[in-house]
Design a protein around this motif. Sequence first.
Motif: not given
Length: 273
Positions: A229-230, A232-233, A236, A238, A241, A268, A271-272
Motif C-alpha cells: 500500500g505504501k 503504491y502511494m 501515486k 491511489k 494503494a 493511511l 489520509k487517502l
Amino acid sequence: FTHSHSFICFGSRGRGWSQSKPTLQQLWTGYYMFSKFAVVSCVCADEVLEQADYLYSCAETEKLYLLLLQHKDSDDAEFLWRLARASRDMSLLPGMEAKRKEHLTFEAFEYAKRALEKDDKCFAAHKWYAVCLSDIGDYKGVKVKIGNSYRIREHLEKAIELNPKDATSLHILGYWCFAFAELPWYQRKVATMIFSSPPVSTYEEALGFFLKAEEVDPDFYSKNLLMLGKTYMGLKDKQKALFWLTKAKDYRARTLEDKEVHKEAVDLLKKLG
C-alpha cells in the motif's frame, strides 16, 4: 562421536594407540556404537529444532530463546540462525531495558555471523546476517549503517538465490529498496558527500519484491500488505494503494506487530480519504 572414536582407536586404558590389531568383532562393535550414537544425536537435534519452530509459530519468544541458548556453542547453522532470530526477537519485546536490548542486538549478530561461517549455503543464515547487520548499524551511526547497506543487499540476494521461494527474504529486500527510494533529498545529499555512490533504488524495484513475496506466499505477512500500500502511494496509484491498505487493515492480528500494522493502515486509509 568422541567416545565411539576412542573405543575404536585406543586401547583399554585410553592412553595411546592400541598395540594389538583390533579383531573384526571389535570393529563391528565400534561401528555399531558410533552408528547408534550418531542416529540418536540426529534425532535429538531434529526434535529440538522442531520444538523451536513450534515455539516460534506460537510467538513464545522467551521460551524459544532459553531453549536455543542451551545450544549456543553448536556448530550447526540451523541452531545458530534460529538463535540469532530469537535473540533479535527478544530485543524487540515491549519494555526491554535499553542496555539489555543493545546486548541482545549484538548477540544476535554474532550468532548470525557464526551461522554463516558454518554454512554459507544456508539461505536463512544469509537472511538473518543481513537483518542483524542492519540492526547493529543503529548503534554505530549513519556512516556505518549506509556503508553496510551494500553488504546487506548482497546477503539478501544470496538468500533469495539459494531459496527463491522464501517470502521473508523477498519482503526484506523490498523494504531495503523502499527505504532508499523514499530517502529525503537532504539525506541523499549527505550520503553522497560520505560515499561517492551511495545505495539507490526505486519504488518500482521495491514493488517487484513485495509482489513476488505475495506471489510465493499470499498474505503471509501483514507488513508486506502494508508496504504494498505504501509503495503504491509512493507511485501515486491511489486505487491500488487503497486495495492493499484495506487488506492490511483486515488482516487478522496475531502479534503486536500485526496490531501496529493495523493502526498504520487505518491512519493511511484516512489520509487517502
